[in-house]
Write an enzyme that holds these catalytic residues in place. Sequence first.
Site, PDB file in Angstrom:
ATOM      1  N   ARG A 103     -10.443   1.690   6.436  1.00  0.00           N
ATOM      2  CA  ARG A 103     -10.323   1.349   5.014  1.00  0.00           C
ATOM      3  C   ARG A 103     -11.686   1.606   4.355  1.00  0.00           C
ATOM      4  NH1 ARG A 103      -5.581   1.714   5.226  1.00  0.00           N
ATOM      5  NH2 ARG A 103      -4.048   0.046   5.178  1.00  0.00           N
ATOM      6  N   HIS A 118      -7.029  10.237   1.746  1.00  0.00           N
ATOM      7  CA  HIS A 118      -6.226   9.209   2.443  1.00  0.00           C
ATOM      8  C   HIS A 118      -4.905   9.811   2.955  1.00  0.00           C
ATOM      9  CE1 HIS A 118      -5.455   4.590   2.668  1.00  0.00           C
ATOM     10  NE2 HIS A 118      -4.836   5.221   3.649  1.00  0.00           N
TER      11      HIS A 118
HETATM   12  C1  GLV Z   1      -2.500   3.688   5.662  1.00  0.00           C
HETATM   13  O1  GLV Z   1      -3.625   3.594   5.339  1.00  0.00           O
HETATM   14  C2  GLV Z   1      -1.788   2.755   6.479  1.00  0.00           C
HETATM   15  O2  GLV Z   1      -2.176   1.574   6.570  1.00  0.00           O
HETATM   16  O3  GLV Z   1      -0.777   3.178   7.081  1.00  0.00           O
END
Ligand code: GLV
Length: 306
Positions: free
Chosen positions: A221, A269
């Site tokens: 994160r 991401h």
């Molecule tokens: C993405 O970041 C997830 O938590 O799957």
Amino acid sequence: MSLVLIRKNAPTDAWVAALAQHCPDLAVHVWPDIGPVQDVEFVLSWAADPGVIASFPNLRAVFSLGAGADHILHDATVPAHLPVARMIDPSLTAEMVQFVTLAVLGHTRSYRQLLAQQAQARWVRPEPVGKRVGIMGLGGLGTACATALTGMGLSCVGWSRSPKEVPGVRSYAGDAGLAEFLAHSDILVCLVPATPALAGVLGRKTFDALPRGAYVINVGRGEHLNEADLIDALQSGQLSGAWLDVFAKEPLPAEHVFWQHPAITVTPHIASATVPATAAAHVAENIRRARAGQPLAGQVDRALGY
Ligand code: GLV
């Protein structure tokens, strides 16, 4: 009874179809069209606005659309007794393994340098770099990555809060094991959960404990990274580069220094995404468990925060 799917600004059709197939007895509504509120038994969500989950009076459980359930736990209004489950999905795990492999090999094979050289028609063999991989976080995803990288002949160490056994991977645990783990990590892969205790773990103290010239991959994160400390460590040469897939603010603002930094690879991401066709089976199983009063698969320990 019904399930409400909360997935803002993202397609939902594939989810609705997969849930209809795996949970034929369940009405599926897509937020904000929730149907009768008292019928809502389950929420399947990614980043619901604070207060939304708490607004359903008859919920049995909340399921995360992603591997992390931090977005649910950070909402203080979610009732403490409500079981929360993270997503467990073979496709999600496979994608994470592929992505981490890409990032690790991209670094060990100097791929950015090779691309830049090709653009200038320069025939240069890159200098070898340190190849020992340290996986920080030996949950389902971290263990799968460590196993795959070890299977490819890379030397891999792992670190987790409590001791874990992964065949072929030397594992360290807790505060006591951290320094030694970091000293063995030429490439540090962050896959720890987003708990308050681990906020900023990718910071100066950690970077200084890595071998000089180490490389950092963050697929955890954004909150794990101290951005200023990363820039300083790259500037001083303590780190040689970083691959960042997650950010404190997403989308990463166009003016952010990371975009143009020559030693940083930015990806939006995308390391791994839940695939409805396979993940709906996990949701269906957890619906069965919740109705039977059994613990959920991937149930989060609310006290630990993951
Ligand atoms: C993405 O970041 C997830 O938590 O799957």
